[in-house]
Each structure stands twice: as structure tokens, then as C-alpha cells.
Design a protein around this motif. Structure first.
Motif, PDB file in Angstrom:
ATOM      1  N   LEU A 105       0.833  -1.204   0.000  1.00  0.00           N
ATOM      2  CA  LEU A 105       0.000   0.000   0.000  1.00  0.00           C
ATOM      3  C   LEU A 105       0.865   1.250   0.000  1.00  0.00           C
ATOM      4  O   LEU A 105       0.635   2.188  -0.767  1.00  0.00           O
ATOM      5  CB  LEU A 105      -0.933  -0.005   1.215  1.00  0.00           C
ATOM      6  N   GLN A 106       1.882   1.259   0.834  1.00  0.00           N
ATOM      7  CA  GLN A 106       2.777   2.414   0.894  1.00  0.00           C
ATOM      8  C   GLN A 106       3.539   2.596  -0.411  1.00  0.00           C
ATOM      9  O   GLN A 106       3.698   3.725  -0.887  1.00  0.00           O
ATOM     10  CB  GLN A 106       3.748   2.267   2.062  1.00  0.00           C
ATOM     11  N   LEU A 107       3.993   1.506  -1.004  1.00  0.00           N
ATOM     12  CA  LEU A 107       4.735   1.605  -2.262  1.00  0.00           C
ATOM     13  C   LEU A 107       3.859   2.089  -3.409  1.00  0.00           C
ATOM     14  O   LEU A 107       4.295   2.902  -4.229  1.00  0.00           O
ATOM     15  CB  LEU A 107       5.370   0.258  -2.608  1.00  0.00           C
ATOM     16  N   GLN A 108       2.612   1.609  -3.466  1.00  0.00           N
ATOM     17  CA  GLN A 108       1.754   2.069  -4.557  1.00  0.00           C
ATOM     18  C   GLN A 108       1.430   3.548  -4.404  1.00  0.00           C
ATOM     19  O   GLN A 108       1.377   4.285  -5.401  1.00  0.00           O
ATOM     20  CB  GLN A 108       0.493   1.228  -4.679  1.00  0.00           C
ATOM     21  N   LEU A 109       1.256   4.018  -3.191  1.00  0.00           N
ATOM     22  CA  LEU A 109       1.009   5.448  -2.992  1.00  0.00           C
ATOM     23  C   LEU A 109       2.263   6.276  -3.268  1.00  0.00           C
ATOM     24  O   LEU A 109       2.178   7.371  -3.824  1.00  0.00           O
ATOM     25  CB  LEU A 109       0.487   5.705  -1.580  1.00  0.00           C
ATOM     26  N   LEU A 110       3.417   5.763  -2.906  1.00  0.00           N
ATOM     27  CA  LEU A 110       4.669   6.456  -3.186  1.00  0.00           C
ATOM     28  C   LEU A 110       4.876   6.633  -4.685  1.00  0.00           C
ATOM     29  O   LEU A 110       5.155   7.735  -5.157  1.00  0.00           O
ATOM     30  CB  LEU A 110       5.851   5.699  -2.584  1.00  0.00           C
ATOM     31  N   PHE A 111       4.707   5.551  -5.436  1.00  0.00           N
ATOM     32  CA  PHE A 111       4.918   5.653  -6.877  1.00  0.00           C
ATOM     33  C   PHE A 111       3.801   6.440  -7.561  1.00  0.00           C
ATOM     34  O   PHE A 111       4.040   7.084  -8.578  1.00  0.00           O
ATOM     35  CB  PHE A 111       5.108   4.267  -7.500  1.00  0.00           C
ATOM     36  N   GLY A 112       2.608   6.419  -7.010  1.00  0.00           N
ATOM     37  CA  GLY A 112       1.542   7.284  -7.526  1.00  0.00           C
ATOM     38  C   GLY A 112       1.890   8.749  -7.326  1.00  0.00           C
ATOM     39  O   GLY A 112       1.684   9.586  -8.210  1.00  0.00           O
ATOM     40  N   PHE A 113       2.427   9.068  -6.148  1.00  0.00           N
ATOM     41  CA  PHE A 113       2.857  10.441  -5.883  1.00  0.00           C
ATOM     42  C   PHE A 113       4.014  10.838  -6.792  1.00  0.00           C
ATOM     43  O   PHE A 113       4.057  11.958  -7.313  1.00  0.00           O
ATOM     44  CB  PHE A 113       3.260  10.603  -4.418  1.00  0.00           C
TER      45      PHE A 113
END
Length: 109
Positions: free
Chosen positions: A84-92
């Protein structure tokens, strides 16, 4: 070059989203088959987990994961949290690449 970076960031973000969905589905099936709950809630389907804001909040903070007694469930939740954190990081980062691209193109115009 910026377009390639943008597409690469989107692809990575989608990869982490797919992996997150897979682990949530696996976790929900594991809980149903072993009669377990997640953070004191029994979910009928993985879509119920995705809809539950309290689940997402507890998963994001990670504090509630420490209270999970089943080690296999705890490991799945830790992995889901990382994804979850990685997908939000790469989305950002994808969003940030668009903003930077706008500044660069405005500067050179």
C-alpha cells in the motif's frame, strides 16, 4: 525521456496495486478458512476490506498489526502495508513527474 519516466512510474504503481489486491484477497480467504478476523472485523469478501476506511487506516499506521496473534496473518498484513505504501509512493512520484515536466516545458518555452 520524461514520457518514458512517467510511463515507467505508472507501470510500477499498477504493479504494486495488483500485488496489494492479490494479498488482500489471499488474506481474506485465509481468514474465512481459519475463522479469523482482521482487526476484530470479519469480512465477507475482499471488496469489503477495500471499502472499509478503518481497515485502511489501521493498516497504514501499522499499530493494529502488532496485536494480531496469528503469525501468517500478521505477515500478510505487514506485506499488504508495504505494498500500500509503495503504490502510494509511486503514484505520488507519477504526479510529481507531471508537475516537474510542466515546469521544465514552461521554462524552455
Amino acid at each position: 525521456m520524461i514520457v518514458i519516466i512517467f510511463i515507467l512510474l505508472i507501470a510500477i504503481s499498477i504493479y504494486f496495486k495488483v500485488r496489494y489486491n492479490q494479498i488482500i484477497t489471499k488474506t481474506q480467504a485465509f481468514c474465512i478458512s481459519n475463522k479469523l478476523d482482521i482487526f476484530r472485523v470479519t469480512y465477507e469478501s475482499s471488496s469489503d476490506i477495500h471499502k472499509d476506511f478503518n481497515f485502511m487506516s489501521k493498516l497504514w499506521s501499522g499499530n493494529a498489526i502488532k496485536g494480531v496473534s496469528n503469525e501468517a496473518l500478521k505477515l500478510d498484513l505487514i506485506n499488504a502495508r508495504k505494498l500500500l505504501q509503495l503504490q502510494l509512493l509511486f503514484g505520488f512520484l507519477t504526479f510529481l513527474s507531471v508537475v516537474i515536466s510542466g515546469f521544465v516545458s514552461a521554462h524552455y518555452s
